[in-house]
Design a protein around this motif. Structure first.
Motif, short mmCIF file in Angstrom:
data_model
loop_
_atom_site.label_atom_id
_atom_site.label_comp_id
_atom_site.label_asym_id
_atom_site.label_seq_id
_atom_site.Cartn_x
_atom_site.Cartn_y
_atom_site.Cartn_z
N PHE A 454 0.82 -1.22 0.00
CA PHE A 454 0.00 0.00 0.00
C PHE A 454 0.86 1.27 0.00
N GLY A 455 2.17 1.13 -0.14
CA GLY A 455 3.03 2.30 -0.20
C GLY A 455 3.04 3.11 1.07
N GLN A 456 3.02 2.43 2.24
CA GLN A 456 2.98 3.10 3.54
C GLN A 456 4.21 2.72 4.37
N PRO A 457 4.59 3.56 5.35
CA PRO A 457 5.78 3.24 6.16
C PRO A 457 5.63 1.97 6.99
N SER A 458 4.45 1.72 7.55
CA SER A 458 4.28 0.57 8.42
C SER A 458 2.80 0.22 8.54
N VAL A 459 2.54 -0.95 9.10
CA VAL A 459 1.19 -1.43 9.35
C VAL A 459 1.12 -1.93 10.79
N GLY A 460 0.06 -1.56 11.50
CA GLY A 460 -0.10 -1.99 12.89
C GLY A 460 -0.85 -3.31 12.98
N ALA A 461 -0.72 -3.95 14.15
CA ALA A 461 -1.41 -5.24 14.37
C ALA A 461 -1.82 -5.35 15.83
N ASN A 462 -3.13 -5.54 16.07
CA ASN A 462 -3.66 -5.70 17.42
C ASN A 462 -4.34 -7.05 17.55
N LEU A 463 -4.38 -7.57 18.77
CA LEU A 463 -4.98 -8.87 19.04
C LEU A 463 -6.11 -8.70 20.04
N TYR A 464 -7.25 -9.37 19.79
CA TYR A 464 -8.43 -9.25 20.67
C TYR A 464 -8.91 -10.65 21.05
N LEU A 465 -8.96 -10.91 22.35
CA LEU A 465 -9.49 -12.17 22.88
C LEU A 465 -10.79 -11.85 23.63
N THR A 466 -11.92 -12.34 23.09
CA THR A 466 -13.23 -12.01 23.65
C THR A 466 -13.92 -13.28 24.14
N PRO A 467 -14.43 -13.29 25.38
CA PRO A 467 -15.13 -14.48 25.90
C PRO A 467 -16.51 -14.65 25.27
N PRO A 468 -17.19 -15.78 25.51
CA PRO A 468 -18.53 -16.00 24.93
C PRO A 468 -19.54 -14.97 25.44
N ASN A 469 -20.54 -14.69 24.62
CA ASN A 469 -21.64 -13.78 24.96
C ASN A 469 -21.14 -12.44 25.49
N SER A 470 -20.25 -11.82 24.75
CA SER A 470 -19.64 -10.59 25.25
C SER A 470 -19.29 -9.66 24.09
N GLN A 471 -19.20 -8.37 24.41
CA GLN A 471 -18.75 -7.36 23.46
C GLN A 471 -17.63 -6.56 24.12
N GLY A 472 -16.53 -6.41 23.40
CA GLY A 472 -15.39 -5.67 23.94
C GLY A 472 -15.56 -4.18 23.74
N LEU A 473 -15.13 -3.65 22.61
CA LEU A 473 -15.22 -2.22 22.34
C LEU A 473 -16.64 -1.84 21.95
N ALA A 474 -17.05 -0.62 22.35
CA ALA A 474 -18.35 -0.11 21.95
C ALA A 474 -18.30 0.28 20.47
N CYS A 475 -19.45 0.58 19.92
CA CYS A 475 -19.52 0.98 18.50
C CYS A 475 -18.66 2.23 18.29
N HIS A 476 -17.80 2.17 17.28
CA HIS A 476 -16.86 3.26 17.02
C HIS A 476 -16.40 3.19 15.57
N PHE A 477 -15.74 4.24 15.11
CA PHE A 477 -15.05 4.15 13.82
C PHE A 477 -13.61 4.58 14.01
N ASP A 478 -12.74 4.13 13.11
CA ASP A 478 -11.30 4.32 13.24
C ASP A 478 -10.78 5.34 12.22
N ASP A 479 -9.60 5.87 12.52
CA ASP A 479 -8.93 6.78 11.57
C ASP A 479 -7.98 6.01 10.66
N HIS A 480 -8.14 4.68 10.60
CA HIS A 480 -7.31 3.83 9.75
C HIS A 480 -8.15 2.66 9.25
N CYS A 481 -7.77 2.09 8.13
CA CYS A 481 -8.45 0.90 7.60
C CYS A 481 -7.95 -0.34 8.33
N VAL A 482 -8.83 -1.34 8.48
CA VAL A 482 -8.43 -2.56 9.18
C VAL A 482 -8.83 -3.80 8.40
#
Length: 772
Positions: A454-482
Motif C-alpha cells: 500500500f506504499g505506507q511506512p508501516s502497518v499496525g497489528a492488534n490482538l483481541y481475545l473475547t469471551p462468549p456472549n460478550s462485546q469488547g469495544l463499543a460501537c466506534h469508527f477508526d482513523d485507519h483501515c483494518v
C-alpha cells in the motif's frame, strides 16, 4: 638500656601522624614524575621502584586534584611496558585521574596516544592486565567525549571479543537489588566472576553511547554473537522467579555486582539489533495476496478498484490461503485452554513506547525512553481489558485504577495483574493487546509486506481475545483501515454506513464523534475461523460473540486486526504538499534568511500560502484524503502498471483543483482566523517543516515558522497587491510545471526514509520479545 629506650621513645614522637602521611603535598606529583622520568630513562631501571612511584602517584591523584599534565607524557610508554605490574599501575592511574575532575578526564581523552595505549591493553593475555584495563575504561568512560574516543579506537570491538572468550556461562548470571524488588532497582550480577562483569558493564556503556554508524561498523559475527548472549541474559534475569530471588542472592553473597540496570541491558539489545541480519523481513507479494485478498491472480487489483477506502469486504476461508498465520498460531501454544493461551501471550511482553510518526533518527527515540526500555507492558498503551455493557452501551475497564484520568504516570503490569486478566476474561472482559507487529516475527513480516503493497511506512497489528456472549469495544469508527483476521472461534460484526463522506485523517480527534446507528445503513457479517473482513476508515462498527451457533464452537473469539495507517505525507493531500515542496526547492527560491530581496521574499511567502490553500481544499474534497499508492514499488510490475495510470489521473485531478480553487483572500482570512485563535495555520504540514529542518536543531522548525507568521501580516498590509500577484504566479507555475513521474521518484525516497526508522524500531522491539 634505659638510655636506649629514651632514644627510641624520642624517635617515635617524631613519627608523623596518619593524617599527615596521607595528606599529599602540592609538589608530590611533580616529584614523583621527576623520579619516574629518571627511572624510565635508565636502561637498568628498577621495576619495583617504578611500581612504588606509580602507587604513590595514584594515591596522590585520588586524594587531591593534582594536575595530570606531567604524567600524561609518560603514560603511553608505561602502558606499552612488557611488565604486567607497570602496565596495570598505568591503567589504574588513568582510571583514578579520570575521576579527579571533568578537566582531567578531558585532558586524558584528548591525548590519542594514551587512549590508544589503554585500548591496546585489552589484547593482553594476562587476566590482571585485562582487569586493570577494563576498570580504567569504566572510570574513563564517564564523559561523552571519552566514550567517543574509546569508540574511535575500537575499544568496543576488543571488549566484546575478550568477553566472548572469558564469559563462564548463564548459570553465573543473577540479579541484585538495593532494597526493594521493583524492576527499576534491579541490576545484573555475576556470581564469583570478577573479570566478566566489568567487561560486560563496559560493553553495555559503550554500546549505549554509540551512534548508528558505529553500531553498524561492528563486525557482524561479533555483534550477533554478543547480541545472542545479551538476549539470553535478559531472558534469564527477566524470569519472575529470578526477580523474586534477587534479595536472596544478596544475602548469600559471592556476588559481583554491576550497575547495569535492566533498562540498560534492554537498550543494548535494542541498539545491537540495528546491526543484526534480518531479524524481520517481508514476505513475497504472492503469499500475502493469497492470505489476505484471495487466491485469484487479480484479487488485489480487484480489491483496490472496488473496495479500498470505499466499502467493507469479506473474504471467506475457502477463498484464501489460511496458512499465512500458521506460524503465529503455532507460537501461541494453543492447547484448547483459554487461560493457558492468555498466559502464553502475555508473559514476557515488554512495553512498546510509541515513536513519533515523523521521527527520522532512532537514537532520538532511544534517548527519550532509555530509562524505561524493557519495562513490563503498560495499561492503555499496550493492553486494555474492556467490555461494553448491554444497556448503557458504554465501555467499562476491568483495571479501573489504571484507567483513571487522575493518574499521571503510566502503570506497568505486574505478574499478578497478568494473572488477573484470566479472571477478567471469565467476567466477560475482552483482552486487547496492541503492537503485535513489534512482538512476533511472523506478524512483523506480514505487516511489512502489507505496508509495501500500500506504499505506507508501516502497518499496525492488534490482538483481541473475547469471551462468549460478550462485546469488547463499543460501537466506534477508526482513523485507519483494518483487516480483521479471525484466528480462533466466531464473531458477529455489524458495520454501519459512514457518517461523513470525508475519510477521517490519522490522528484526528474522534472523541465525541456522534454515531447514530439507528438511522445508518447496516451490514451484518458473521466471521468464522479463517475469514477476513476489511473495514475502511470512517465506517462505524461493533462486534460480539455468542453461543448456540450449533457447530460445536466454544463461543469465544481470537482475532487479529491489521491496520493500514495512512500518515499525512502518504495521503494524496500530503503528496501534493510534498510535490510543491520539491518544486520550490528546484526553483532555488532564496531561503528566509535573505529577507532583503522583496521579490524572493514574496515568492517564498507565496509558496507557504499555497500550502495553506491546499490544506483548505483538502478539508472538503475527499480525494485529497485518500491514500496514495504511487510508492508501492514492491508490487509486481503488471499489478503496479495497472494501478499507476489511476494514480496519475488522481494527481492531475488534484492539481487542477488547486489551480481553480486556490484563492488568495480565502487563504489570508484562514491565516488571520488561526492567529486570532492562537492556532498554527501550518499545522497540517508540520511534518514538511520537520523535513526541511531535519539537519538543523529541533527548534528550527518553530523559529522559522514563527518568524514567517509574524512577518506575514505586515508584508500583506504593505505589499498586498504584489503578494497576491506573486501568489497567483507561484500557483500558475507550480500547476503547469510539476511532473508526476518526478514527484513519484522523490516520494519513494521519502517513504524509504520513514521505513528505515520504523524498521530499526521493529527490529529492536522484536529482539526484546525474542524468547529464544
Amino acid at each position: 638500656m634505659e638510655k636506649k629506650k629514651q632514644r627510641v621513645k624520642r624517635k617515635r614522637k617524631q613519627k608523623p601522624s596518619a593524617r599527615q602521611l596521607h595528606r599529599p603535598r602540592s609538589s608530590d606529583a611533580n616529584a614523583i614524575f621527576a623520579l619516574l622520568l629518571a627511572s624510565i630513562s635508565n636502561r637498568h631501571h628498577s621495576v619495583i621502584f617504578i611500581n612504588k612511584c606509580l602507587f604513590k602517584l595514584r594515591r596522590s591523584l585520588r586524594l587531591s586534584q593534582a594536575s595530570v599534565t606531567p604524567i600524561l607524557a609518560l603514560l603511553p610508554t608505561l602502558l606499552r611496558s612488557t611488565r604486567a605490574e607497570i602496565a596495570c599501575r598505568a591503567a589504574d592511574i588513568i582510571g583514578a585521574a579520570s575521576l579527579v575532575s571533568f578537566d582531567a578526564n578531558q585532558e586524558i581523552a584528548s591525548d590519542s596516544e594514551t587512549v590508544q595505549g589503554l585500548v591496546s591493553l585489552l589484547q593482553s593475555r594476562k587476566r590482571k592486565v585485562l582487569l586493570s584495563a577494563c576498570n580504567a575504561v569504566l572510570d574513563f568512560s564517564t564523559t561523552t567525549f571519552a566514550q567517543r574516543q574509546l569508540l574511535n579506537f575500537s575499544a568496543l570491538n576488543k571488549l566484546m571479543f575478550v568477553f566472548l572468550q572469558i564469559f563462564k556461562g548463564l548459570e553465573c548470571v543473577c540479579l541484585w537489588s538495593e532494597g526493594d524488588e521493583s524492576p527499576q532497582s534491579l541490576k545484573i550480577g555475576i556470581k564469583e566472576d570478577y573479570l566478566s562483569l566489568p567487561f560486560l558493564t563496559a560493553i553495555v556503556v559503550l554500546i549505549n553511547a554509540s551512534d548508528v554508524d558505529q553500531i553498524q561498523s561492528i563486525p557482524h559475527c561479533l555483534s550477533e554473537a554478543f547480541l545472542r548472549i545479551l538476549k539470553q541474559i535478559r531472558v534469564r534475569v527477566s524470569d519472575e522467579g529470578m526477580i523474586r530471588g534477587a534479595r536472596k542472592c544478596n544475602e548469600e553473597g559471592h556476588l559481583c555486582k554491576s550497575n547495569i540496570a535492566l533498562s540498560n541491558l534492554a537498550e543494548s539489545i535494542f541498539r545491537l539489533s540495528i546491526n543484526a541480519s534480518q531479524l524481520t523481513g517481508s514476505l513475497p507479494f504472492e503469499v500475502v495476496q493469497r492470505g489476505i485478498f484471495g487466491v485469484s491472480d487479480t484479487s488485489f487489483e480487484d480489491f483496490i478498484s472496488n473496495y479500498w477506502e470505499v466499502s467493507p469486504f469479506m473474504l471467506s476461508r475457502a477463498m484464501r490461503d489460511p496458512d499465512i498465520f500458521g506460524a503465529f498460531v503455532q507460537s501461541l501454544n494453543w492447547n484448547g485452554s483459554v487461560p493457558s493461551l492468555l498466559s502464553s501471550i502475555l508473559q514476557g511482553l515488554v512495553a512498546c513506547f510509541p515513536i513519533a510518526s515523523d521521527e527520522q533518527n532512532i537514537l532520538n527515540f532511544l534517548n527519550e525512553v532509555k530509562d524505561r526500555l524493557g519495562c513490563p507492558i503498560i495499561y492503555q498503551q499496550d493492553i486494555r481489558v474492556v467490555k461494553t455493557e448491554g444497556q448503557s452501551r458504554k465501555e467499562m475497564h476491568y483495571f479501573r485504577d489504571f484507567h483513571s484520568g487522575c493518574i499521571k504516570e503510566p502503570l506497568c503490569f505486574t505478574f499478578d495483574d497478568i494473572l488477573k486478566c484470566g479472571q477478567a476474561y471469565k467476567d466477560g472482559y475482552t483482552v486487547a493487546l496492541r503492537g503485535m507487529e513489534f512482538r512476533y516475527q511472523r506478524i512483523a513480516a506480514i505487516a511489512d509486506t502489507l505496508a509495501l503493497m500500500f506504499g505506507q511506512p508501516s502497518v499496525g497489528a492488534n490482538l483481541y481475545l473475547t469471551p462468549p456472549n460478550s462485546q469488547g469495544l463499543a460501537c466506534h469508527f477508526d482513523d485507519h483501515c483494518v483487516f480483521v483476521c479471525q484466528i480462533f472461534g466466531l464473531k458477529q460484526w455489524t458495520v454501519y454506513s459512514p457518517p461523513s463522506q470525508l475519510l477521517p485523517r490519522l490522528y484526528d480527534n474522534l472523541l465525541g464523534s456522534d454515531i447514530d446507528c439507528t438511522r445508518a445503513g447496516r451490514r451484518e457479517i458473521f466471521l468464522r475461523e479463517g475469514d477476513v473482513l476489511y473495514i475502511p476508515r470512517g465506517f462505524p462498527h461493533e462486534a460480539y460473540t455468542s453461543t448456540g451457533v450449533g457447530d460445536g464452537s466454544p463461543g469465544f473469539s481470537l482475532h487479529l486486526t491489521l491496520s493500514i495507517e495512512v500518515e499525512p505525507p502518504f495521503e494524496w493531500g500530503g503528496v501534493v504538499h510534498f510535490a510543491l515542496h520539491c518544486w520550490s526547492k528546484n526553483q532555488k527560491i532564496l531561503c528566509y534568511d535573505c529577507p532583503n530581496f522583496l521579490s524572493q521574499k514574496l515568492d517564498l511567502v507565496s509558496v507557504n500560502l499555497l500550502h495553506v490553500a491546499i490544506g483548505i481544499i483538502s478539508n472538503y474534497d475527499p480525494s485529497f484524503r485518500r491514500a496514495c499508492l504511487a510508492a508501492a514499488i514492491s508490487l509486481p510490475p503488471v499489478v503496479y502498471d495497472s494501478i499507476f495510470q489511476g494514480q496519475r489521473d488522481t494527481f492531475f485531478y488534484l492539481i487542477d483543483k488547486i489551480r481553480t480553487e486556490s484563492r488568495f483572500m480565502e487563504v489570508m482570512s484562514n491565516i488571520e482566523a488561526a492567529i486570532q485563535k492562537n492556532e498554527d495555520p501550518f499545522q497540517q504540514i508540520r511534518w514538511l517543516w520537520v523535513l526541511r529542518m531535519e539537519k538543523e536543531t529541533s527548534s528550527a522548525y518553530n523559529n522559522n515558522k514563527s518568524v514567517m507568521i509574524e512577518d506575514l501580516l505586515p508584508l500583506c498590509a504593505q505589499h498586498k497587491d504584489k503578494l497576491e500577484a506573486a501568489f497567483l504566479n507561484v500557483k500558475s507555475r507550480f500547476c503547469s510545471e510539476v511532473v508526476f513521474e518526478e514527484v513519484v521518484t522523490c516520494h519513494r525516497m521519502l517513504l524509504q526514509k520513514y521505513r528505515n526508522t520504523r524498521k530499526l524500531y521493529i527490529n529492536g522491539m522484536i529482539s526484546l520479545h525474542d524468547k529464544l
